[in-house]
Write a protein that holds these residues in place. Structure first.
Motif, short mmCIF file in Angstrom:
data_model
loop_
_atom_site.label_atom_id
_atom_site.label_comp_id
_atom_site.label_asym_id
_atom_site.label_seq_id
_atom_site.Cartn_x
_atom_site.Cartn_y
_atom_site.Cartn_z
N ALA A 117 -28.68 -3.71 -20.00
CA ALA A 117 -27.65 -2.68 -20.09
C ALA A 117 -26.33 -3.27 -20.60
CB ALA A 117 -27.43 -2.04 -18.73
N ASN A 118 -25.52 -2.39 -21.10
CA ASN A 118 -24.16 -2.67 -21.62
C ASN A 118 -24.19 -3.22 -23.05
OD1 ASN A 118 -23.01 -1.96 -19.10
ND2 ASN A 118 -23.22 -4.06 -18.36
N LEU A 119 -24.95 -4.29 -23.29
CA LEU A 119 -24.97 -4.92 -24.63
C LEU A 119 -23.56 -5.21 -25.11
CD1 LEU A 119 -27.82 -2.64 -25.98
CD2 LEU A 119 -27.98 -5.12 -25.72
N GLY A 120 -22.72 -5.67 -24.22
CA GLY A 120 -21.33 -5.99 -24.59
C GLY A 120 -20.45 -4.77 -24.46
N SER A 121 -20.13 -4.14 -25.59
CA SER A 121 -19.13 -3.07 -25.57
C SER A 121 -19.66 -1.72 -25.11
CB SER A 121 -18.51 -2.94 -26.97
OG SER A 121 -19.54 -2.73 -27.93
N GLY A 122 -20.95 -1.61 -24.83
CA GLY A 122 -21.49 -0.31 -24.40
C GLY A 122 -21.53 -0.17 -22.89
N PHE A 123 -20.45 -0.59 -22.23
CA PHE A 123 -20.43 -0.62 -20.76
C PHE A 123 -20.80 0.74 -20.16
CE2 PHE A 123 -17.98 -0.19 -16.72
CZ PHE A 123 -18.77 -1.04 -15.97
N ASP A 124 -21.79 0.73 -19.30
CA ASP A 124 -22.24 1.90 -18.53
C ASP A 124 -22.81 3.03 -19.39
OD1 ASP A 124 -21.95 0.98 -15.97
OD2 ASP A 124 -20.26 2.26 -15.43
N CYS A 125 -23.00 2.81 -20.70
CA CYS A 125 -23.56 3.90 -21.50
C CYS A 125 -24.69 3.47 -22.45
CB CYS A 125 -22.47 4.63 -22.29
SG CYS A 125 -21.57 3.62 -23.45
N LEU A 126 -24.85 2.17 -22.70
CA LEU A 126 -25.83 1.72 -23.68
C LEU A 126 -26.82 0.75 -23.02
CD1 LEU A 126 -26.56 1.75 -26.74
CD2 LEU A 126 -25.09 -0.26 -27.00
N GLY A 127 -28.10 0.91 -23.32
CA GLY A 127 -29.10 -0.02 -22.77
C GLY A 127 -30.39 0.06 -23.56
N ALA A 128 -31.23 -0.98 -23.41
CA ALA A 128 -32.46 -1.04 -24.18
C ALA A 128 -33.63 -1.45 -23.29
CB ALA A 128 -32.32 -2.04 -25.33
N ALA A 129 -34.80 -0.82 -23.55
CA ALA A 129 -36.03 -1.17 -22.83
C ALA A 129 -36.64 -2.42 -23.45
CB ALA A 129 -37.01 -0.01 -22.91
N LEU A 130 -37.23 -3.26 -22.61
CA LEU A 130 -37.78 -4.55 -23.05
C LEU A 130 -39.31 -4.54 -22.93
CD1 LEU A 130 -35.04 -6.69 -21.30
CD2 LEU A 130 -35.16 -6.05 -23.73
N ASP A 131 -39.92 -5.65 -23.41
CA ASP A 131 -41.38 -5.68 -23.52
C ASP A 131 -42.08 -6.26 -22.30
OD1 ASP A 131 -40.55 -8.26 -23.82
OD2 ASP A 131 -41.56 -8.62 -25.74
N PHE A 132 -41.45 -6.16 -21.14
CA PHE A 132 -42.10 -6.53 -19.88
C PHE A 132 -41.58 -5.58 -18.80
CE2 PHE A 132 -38.53 -8.86 -17.88
CZ PHE A 132 -37.71 -9.05 -18.99
#
Ligand SMILES: Nc1ncnc2c1ncn2[C@@H]1O[C@H](COP(=O)(O)OP(=O)(O)OP(=O)(O)O)[C@@H](O)[C@H]1O
Ligand SMILES: N[C@@H](CCO)C(=O)O
Length: 292
Positions: free
Chosen positions: A14-29
């Motif tokens: 989650a966050n990916l730096g500047s995307g605090f509390d709104c941006l995130g990505a699903a991972l392969d595990f």
């Protein structure tokens, strides 16, 4: 009516730096949770792993029955955990999503999916792990609106996971209640660059877009070794380094060719300050939570 169900839920960053509390990505595990209803006995028996705090898979499971005004049935909950706890890889979100999805399935899926997702977000407190865990992919959430963010296949997420834990509660406690206007403006610009950089795979846009002014300046002090690990990753060719979720795991974005070198450099840098760490070269995955 079914009396047992398994739910697999991906880890998320989650966050990916500047995307605090709104941006995130699903991972392969991810984590797998198996729920089997019982006729009687204690409310919940947990098999497979001990959770330090409250078991949020059971909490999510019970919440669904409570919201529908039904008694919560006794259940045996078997955990197969591949997502480390309290490391900033969305462990709590896997549990919440699994609990709600499992109970919803066992009740015959009576509610709109959007309502169940909203309950999951409410339980977690913010959407940036729960939403990509639910749907898969990289997701931007703004209120009820969810956008799928294209992720260029040449951008590889590389995680360095230290041996120490940092709870989300601790990491949120250091955030100030107000931030200066220039910091908010800087993040608006950075998030725009980040979204464009993720789409294009542009190194320049990613370098700018990963810079955050809302949470990382306050949290990096909670992560011993942050500076040398960041420096090592950049020297090994990473576009940038950010805190994964609330930390303490650090995420570097890299080219495929440099990913293994970035991973090795980050682990060595952490070891250099006396902290053990594991690395994981991952992928953003389209696969969201699955009921089986
Ligand atoms: N796999 C799990 N199963 C059940 N409950 C969990 C699980 N993972 C976390 N929890 C509960 O959630 C609480 C909070 O976890 P926390 O948010 O600190 O970790 P995290 O999810 O790894 O972090 P982040 O949200 O930054 O990715 C834990 O103390 C525990 O009570
Ligand atoms: N956006 C959240 C993710 C962790 O759950 C935070 O950084 O606190």
């Amino acid at each position: 009516m079914a009396t047992e169900v398994a739910v697999w839920v991906p880890a998320t960053t989650a966050n990916l730096g500047s995307g605090f509390d709104c941006l995130g990505a699903a991972l392969d595990f991810g984590n797998r949770f198996h729920f089997a209803l019982r006729e009687g006995g204690e409310p919940v028996q947990v098999v497979g792993a001990q959770i330090g705090g409250e078991n949020l898979a059971y909490r999510g499971f019970a919440l669904m029955y409570e919201r529908l005004g039904q008694p919560v049935p006794p259940v045996t909950l078997t955990l197969e955990l591949n997502v480390p706890l309290a490391r900033g890889l969305g462990s709590s979100a896997t549990a919440i999503v699994a609990g709600l999805r499992a109970a919803h399935y066992l009740l015959g899926n009576p509610m709109p999916e959007s309502q169940v997702l909203a309950w999951a977000v409410g339980l977690e407190g913010h959407p940036d792990n729960v939403v990509p865990a639910w749907w898969g992919g990289c997701r931007l959430t703004c209120g009820e609106r969810v956008c799928l963010i294209p992720w260029h296949p040449e951008i590889i997420p590389v995680f360095a996971i230290p041996e120490f834990e940092l709870s989300t509660a601790q990491a949120r406690a250091v955030l100030p209640s107000q931030i200066p206007y220039p910091d908010a403006v800087a993040n608006l610009g950075a998030l725009g660059c980040l979204l464009q950089g993720l789409r294009e795979g542009s190194p320049e846009l990613l370098r700018t877009g990963l810079r955050d002014h809302l949470h990382q300046p306050y949290r990096r002090g909670l992560i011993p070794g942050y500076d040398p690990v960041e420096a090592a990753a950049l020297a090994a060719g990473a576009y940038g380094v950010v805190i994964s979720g609330a930390g303490p795991t650090l995420l570097a974005l890299s080219t495929p060719a440099q990913a293994d070198g970035v991973a090795k450099a980050m682990v060595q840098a952490w070891q250099g300050v006396g902290i053990g760490a594991l690395s994981r070269v991952s992928r953003v995955s389209d696969q969201g939570a699955q009921v089986a």
